[in-house]
Design a protein around this motif. Structure first.
Motif, PDB file in Angstrom:
ATOM      1  N   TYR A   1      44.068  34.535  43.869  1.00  0.00           N
ATOM      2  CA  TYR A   1      44.166  33.167  43.380  1.00  0.00           C
ATOM      3  C   TYR A   1      45.440  32.934  42.580  1.00  0.00           C
ATOM      4  CZ  TYR A   1      42.287  35.397  39.173  1.00  0.00           C
ATOM      5  OH  TYR A   1      42.090  36.224  38.099  1.00  0.00           O
ATOM      6  N   ASP A   2      45.740  31.675  42.387  1.00  0.00           N
ATOM      7  CA  ASP A   2      46.846  31.233  41.546  1.00  0.00           C
ATOM      8  C   ASP A   2      46.319  31.080  40.131  1.00  0.00           C
ATOM      9  OD1 ASP A   2      48.763  29.836  40.154  1.00  0.00           O
ATOM     10  OD2 ASP A   2      49.079  28.302  41.688  1.00  0.00           O
ATOM     11  N   ASP A   3      46.692  32.013  39.259  1.00  0.00           N
ATOM     12  CA  ASP A   3      46.101  31.989  37.925  1.00  0.00           C
ATOM     13  C   ASP A   3      46.848  31.097  36.952  1.00  0.00           C
ATOM     14  OD1 ASP A   3      48.318  33.452  37.248  1.00  0.00           O
ATOM     15  OD2 ASP A   3      47.221  35.206  36.528  1.00  0.00           O
ATOM     16  N   THR A   4      47.748  30.258  37.467  1.00  0.00           N
ATOM     17  CA  THR A   4      48.339  29.237  36.606  1.00  0.00           C
ATOM     18  C   THR A   4      47.457  27.998  36.538  1.00  0.00           C
ATOM     19  OG1 THR A   4      49.608  28.144  38.362  1.00  0.00           O
ATOM     20  CG2 THR A   4      50.648  30.022  37.265  1.00  0.00           C
ATOM     21  N   LYS A   5      46.348  28.013  37.277  1.00  0.00           N
ATOM     22  CA  LYS A   5      45.463  26.850  37.350  1.00  0.00           C
ATOM     23  C   LYS A   5      44.084  27.177  36.782  1.00  0.00           C
ATOM     24  CE  LYS A   5      48.598  24.420  39.425  1.00  0.00           C
ATOM     25  NZ  LYS A   5      49.278  23.328  38.707  1.00  0.00           N
ATOM     26  N   TYR A   6      43.413  26.160  36.314  1.00  0.00           N
ATOM     27  CA  TYR A   6      42.042  26.333  35.856  1.00  0.00           C
ATOM     28  C   TYR A   6      41.113  26.313  37.063  1.00  0.00           C
ATOM     29  CZ  TYR A   6      37.705  26.074  33.426  1.00  0.00           C
ATOM     30  OH  TYR A   6      36.445  26.367  32.986  1.00  0.00           O
ATOM     31  N   ILE A   7      40.319  27.370  37.230  1.00  0.00           N
ATOM     32  CA  ILE A   7      39.446  27.532  38.395  1.00  0.00           C
ATOM     33  C   ILE A   7      38.055  27.902  37.904  1.00  0.00           C
ATOM     34  CG2 ILE A   7      39.062  28.767  40.566  1.00  0.00           C
ATOM     35  CD1 ILE A   7      42.079  29.524  40.450  1.00  0.00           C
TER      36      ILE A   7
ATOM     37  N   ALA B   1      53.631  37.103  43.018  1.00  0.00           N
ATOM     38  CA  ALA B   1      52.476  37.306  43.874  1.00  0.00           C
ATOM     39  C   ALA B   1      51.229  36.711  43.248  1.00  0.00           C
ATOM     40  CB  ALA B   1      52.266  38.801  44.114  1.00  0.00           C
ATOM     41  N   PRO B   2      50.254  36.291  44.072  1.00  0.00           N
ATOM     42  CA  PRO B   2      48.993  35.802  43.510  1.00  0.00           C
ATOM     43  C   PRO B   2      48.237  36.931  42.832  1.00  0.00           C
ATOM     44  CG  PRO B   2      48.839  36.003  45.890  1.00  0.00           C
ATOM     45  CD  PRO B   2      50.270  36.224  45.548  1.00  0.00           C
ATOM     46  N   THR B   3      47.397  36.572  41.896  1.00  0.00           N
ATOM     47  CA  THR B   3      46.558  37.548  41.222  1.00  0.00           C
ATOM     48  C   THR B   3      45.432  37.985  42.140  1.00  0.00           C
ATOM     49  OG1 THR B   3      47.026  36.819  38.977  1.00  0.00           O
ATOM     50  CG2 THR B   3      44.875  37.807  39.353  1.00  0.00           C
ATOM     51  N   THR B   4      45.155  39.254  42.158  1.00  0.00           N
ATOM     52  CA  THR B   4      44.030  39.784  42.935  1.00  0.00           C
ATOM     53  C   THR B   4      43.158  40.629  42.016  1.00  0.00           C
ATOM     54  OG1 THR B   4      45.294  41.747  43.617  1.00  0.00           O
ATOM     55  CG2 THR B   4      45.368  39.830  45.073  1.00  0.00           C
ATOM     56  N   THR B   5      41.858  40.539  42.204  1.00  0.00           N
ATOM     57  CA  THR B   5      40.933  41.332  41.415  1.00  0.00           C
ATOM     58  C   THR B   5      39.617  41.427  42.165  1.00  0.00           C
ATOM     59  OG1 THR B   5      39.997  41.631  39.198  1.00  0.00           O
ATOM     60  CG2 THR B   5      39.923  39.409  40.118  1.00  0.00           C
ATOM     61  N   THR B   6      38.774  42.339  41.736  1.00  0.00           N
ATOM     62  CA  THR B   6      37.413  42.438  42.255  1.00  0.00           C
ATOM     63  C   THR B   6      36.450  42.102  41.126  1.00  0.00           C
ATOM     64  OG1 THR B   6      38.013  44.142  43.868  1.00  0.00           O
ATOM     65  CG2 THR B   6      35.684  43.938  43.304  1.00  0.00           C
ATOM     66  N   TRP B   7      35.633  41.121  41.365  1.00  0.00           N
ATOM     67  CA  TRP B   7      34.643  40.680  40.371  1.00  0.00           C
ATOM     68  C   TRP B   7      33.321  41.330  40.711  1.00  0.00           C
ATOM     69  CZ3 TRP B   7      32.188  35.184  40.122  1.00  0.00           C
ATOM     70  CH2 TRP B   7      31.546  35.016  38.894  1.00  0.00           C
ATOM     71  N   ARG B   8      32.761  42.107  39.784  1.00  0.00           N
ATOM     72  CA  ARG B   8      31.547  42.883  40.033  1.00  0.00           C
ATOM     73  C   ARG B   8      30.375  42.302  39.242  1.00  0.00           C
ATOM     74  NH1 ARG B   8      35.757  46.635  40.745  1.00  0.00           N
ATOM     75  NH2 ARG B   8      35.419  47.944  42.577  1.00  0.00           N
ATOM     76  N   LEU B   9      29.306  42.007  39.950  1.00  0.00           N
ATOM     77  CA  LEU B   9      28.148  41.335  39.356  1.00  0.00           C
ATOM     78  C   LEU B   9      26.879  42.159  39.563  1.00  0.00           C
ATOM     79  CD1 LEU B   9      28.907  37.801  40.822  1.00  0.00           C
ATOM     80  CD2 LEU B   9      29.384  38.581  38.517  1.00  0.00           C
ATOM     81  N   PRO B  10      26.162  42.511  38.502  1.00  0.00           N
ATOM     82  CA  PRO B  10      24.894  43.215  38.649  1.00  0.00           C
ATOM     83  C   PRO B  10      23.845  42.286  39.266  1.00  0.00           C
ATOM     84  CG  PRO B  10      25.760  43.431  36.411  1.00  0.00           C
ATOM     85  CD  PRO B  10      26.544  42.355  37.091  1.00  0.00           C
ATOM     86  N   ILE B  11      23.143  42.751  40.283  1.00  0.00           N
ATOM     87  CA  ILE B  11      22.151  41.888  40.945  1.00  0.00           C
ATOM     88  C   ILE B  11      20.774  42.539  41.066  1.00  0.00           C
ATOM     89  CG2 ILE B  11      23.883  40.602  42.258  1.00  0.00           C
ATOM     90  CD1 ILE B  11      23.145  42.313  44.713  1.00  0.00           C
ATOM     91  N   THR B  12      20.580  43.716  40.472  1.00  0.00           N
ATOM     92  CA  THR B  12      19.296  44.407  40.601  1.00  0.00           C
ATOM     93  C   THR B  12      18.144  43.514  40.132  1.00  0.00           C
ATOM     94  OG1 THR B  12      20.357  46.560  40.261  1.00  0.00           O
ATOM     95  CG2 THR B  12      17.968  46.445  39.918  1.00  0.00           C
ATOM     96  N   GLU B  13      18.263  42.955  38.946  1.00  0.00           N
ATOM     97  CA  GLU B  13      17.190  42.119  38.393  1.00  0.00           C
ATOM     98  C   GLU B  13      17.028  40.830  39.185  1.00  0.00           C
ATOM     99  OE1 GLU B  13      16.053  39.700  34.292  1.00  0.00           O
ATOM    100  OE2 GLU B  13      17.760  41.059  34.318  1.00  0.00           O
TER     101      GLU B  13
END
Length: 593
Positions: A492-498, A541-553
């Motif tokens: 994503y383009d992290d110069t913007k509010y998302i 370059a655009p920012t890249t990341t992996t967003w990790r979310l717990p979903i067991t519960e």
């Protein structure tokens, strides 16, 4: 009065930082700033044929952006690569900053420099701090429950602090500069601007910060029993701006606040810049759901709660990551209080100026309380034992103007620092997010397009896809050993509010503003963050990341633990010019620090 010449506000015409401003620079106010809104929208958005407000991104305009990868991420839960660091890598604890090399700070979310120096004055030599012993615990009260006599004492202490000489490190505005220096790049770490927010340093830094601020107030009014109040925003009676800070004649007042949120206006703990059009009961339920998700569902592991490791050589391969509470409600409350008429949402809405508003310390007192409460919730919710964490250091001035060095390992227990918190209800602990979907999905999980078919995709409308699970019907022992995480690849383009929300077992007809539902997993939001001097080389370059979310519960509550695929729905709320979902996968991860 001495306090007049010490007031620090924004003056963007200043070209070089000075040791301390000699007069009161003005914040320019925009009288045409938008007032209270009834819907959430993005000014830069255009409507697509589905009726959703979305940008029209392209690969060309993303590559042209000047982006700083060190943006501030907000998210209801999530771990951005913190599990990928090498625990055997050579590293060291973060040392106390070299104040002689303190330099110009940058205003958060802009390319502007802070127009004055945030660096501390230098008095004497640095010594190691020894925590005194306490014969009794001071009790930090809930702000909405304090007495008139307490308010009088609190006002007297802040007034005295503001009237100290401008170059006294205990002066209120010098104390505000402490936050600016540690959070806006005035200090360097491994050759990069240093910010405590996006790492495991967040909680201990602010605990020590409030500890010394409180002791200075105690000394100024000669009352060692005085304790800072906490803003009880996790409890419905406290979900309003505290009245004690809203008296214009009081030293607790700050003129740069969102005027629409005064006078008993119910707060939204996931505030994203626009007020939510919903009934008060729904907003309260959303707030309680957010607290439950942040403190319980999305924070079963230390690194999810505290944030990514940060060592003397910088972040590990997984990069930076906010802890759950840091993202929401911490950042959301800052934004909710900040004044939209100002250039950078001052005072509370920007890290460099936040501590110039007395309510900052009340807000962070409750953030500190969340750390204490989180460790009582069971499971693997405990302090980090990594020596590099425990031996990381900060510098502060104490109540006697001594510059002292402290370690994280000495602040893990608030009671050893001499204080506790007034008991107040925590209704979010037992808040149940209920299944609200009563009709069948438009498509079953098996007939919903797979992640490989849908992704990568730009988030210009609601996206729904199915994700395969590595295991089904896991036993309680399996769940105790391994946390099930949904990993979303973001570019994503992290110069913007998302901002966008994540749901399981939902599809395109999801009710957008109901977060008090079992199907709701989390919410992502990016605050733009660009530093002066960036934009060359890697900043293109655009920012890249992996967003990790717990979903067991979440899987348990939805009764779909036996399914070999799950339906994931991403709902755009507010976007910049680019948000690309590159992948989605589910993995099992050992929940360790």
């Amino acid at each position: 009065m001495a306090s007049i010449s010490c007031i620090i506000t924004t003056n963007l015409s200043s070209s070089f930082p000075r040791p301390f401003p000699r007069k009161h620079p003005k914040i320019s106010l925009n009288s045409n700033a938008p007032k209270r809104h009834n819907t959430i929208s993005c000014a830069s958005s255009s409507s697509n044929e589905d009726g959703h407000k979305n940008p029209l991104p392209s690969s060309e305009n993303i590559s042209d952006r000047k982006i700083d990868r060190r943006n501030v991420l907000l998210g209801l839960g999530g771990l951005y690569g913190a599990y990928t660091f090498d625990p055997f890598a050579l590293a060291a604890p973060v040392p106390a900053p070299d104040v002689t090399k303190c330099s110009r700070a940058t205003i958060s979310f802009s390319v502007d420099n802070v127009p004055y120096s945030c660096c501390p004055p230098l008095y004497g030599t640095i010594s190691d701090y020894e925590v005194p012993s306490f014969t009794r615990l001071n009790v930090r009260p809930a702000a909405h429950k304090v007495s008139k006599s307490y308010i009088k004492k609190y006002e007297a202490a802040i007034k005295k602090m503001k009237e100290l000489p401008c170059d006294d490190p205990r002066n209120f505005y010098q104390q505000a500069n402490v936050h600016c220096a540690y959070c806006n790049g005035a200090y360097q770490l491994a050759g990069q601007p240093y910010d405590v927010h996006s790492s495991w340093l967040f909680f201990p830094f602010h605990r020590w910060y409030l500890y010394f601020f409180e002791r200075i107030l105690q000394s100024l009014i000669n009352d060692p029993t005085f304790a800072l109040p906490y803003w009880n925003w996790d409890n419905p009676p406290g979900m309003y701006f505290p009245d004690i800070f809203d008296d214009k004649s009081s030293p607790l007042y700050d003129e740069f606040r969102n005027a629409d949120h005064r006078g008993g206006y119910l707060m939204d703990l996931a505030y994203a810049g626009q007020d939510l059009a919903a009934e008060p009961k729904q907003i309260v339920n959303n707030n309680l759901a957010i607290m439950y998700r942040q403190m319980v569902t999305n924070a079963p592991c230390p690194l999810l709660f505290f944030g990514a490791p940060l060592r003397a050589d910088g972040y590990g391969p997984g990069g930076f990551a906010n802890g759950t509470i840091v993202s929401v409600p911490h950042n959301s409350v800052h934004r909710w209080v900040g004044d939209p008429r100002t250039s950078h949402n001052e005072d509370m809405g920007n890290f460099y100026s936040a501590a110039k508003d007395p309510v900052f310390y009340c807000h962070h007192s409750n953030v500190d309380r969340m750390w204490t409460i989180w460790k009582t919730l069971g499971g693997k919710r405990m302090d980090i034992a990594d020596p590099d964490y425990l031996n990381s250091e900060f510098l502060f001035y104490d109540e006697n103007k001594n510059l002292v060095k402290v370690k994280i390992g000495d602040c893990l227990d608030n009671e050893k620092l001499g204080y506790t918190f007034q008991d107040m209800p925590t209704p979010w602990k037992k808040f149940k997010l209920t299944r609200k979907r009563t009709k069948l999905l438009i498509k079953s999980a098996k007939s919903t397009p797979s992640t490989e078919t849908v992704l990568p995709a730009t988030l210009t409308k609601i996206l729904t896809f199915s994700v395969a699970r590595p295991a089904t019907s896991r036993t309680e022992a399996d769940k105790e050993d391994m946390e099930e995480l949904l990993n979303l690849g973001l570019e994503y383009d992290d110069t913007k509010y998302i901002r966008f929300d994540v749901f399981l077992n939902e599809d395109e007809d999801v009710i957008l503003f109901e977060l008090d539902r079992a199907e709701f997993v989390s919410s992502f939001a990016n605050l733009p963050h660009v530093h002066e001097g960036h934009g060359e080389g890697e900043g293109d370059a655009p920012t890249t990341t992996t967003w990790r979310l717990p979903i067991t519960e979440v899987l348990e509550n939805l009764g779909i633990e036996g399914e070999d695929t799950v339906v994931v729905t991403l709902v755009p709320k507010c976007e910049g010019e680019f948000m690309n979902i590159t992948k989605a996968e589910i993995e099992l991860v050992n929940c360790v620090d």
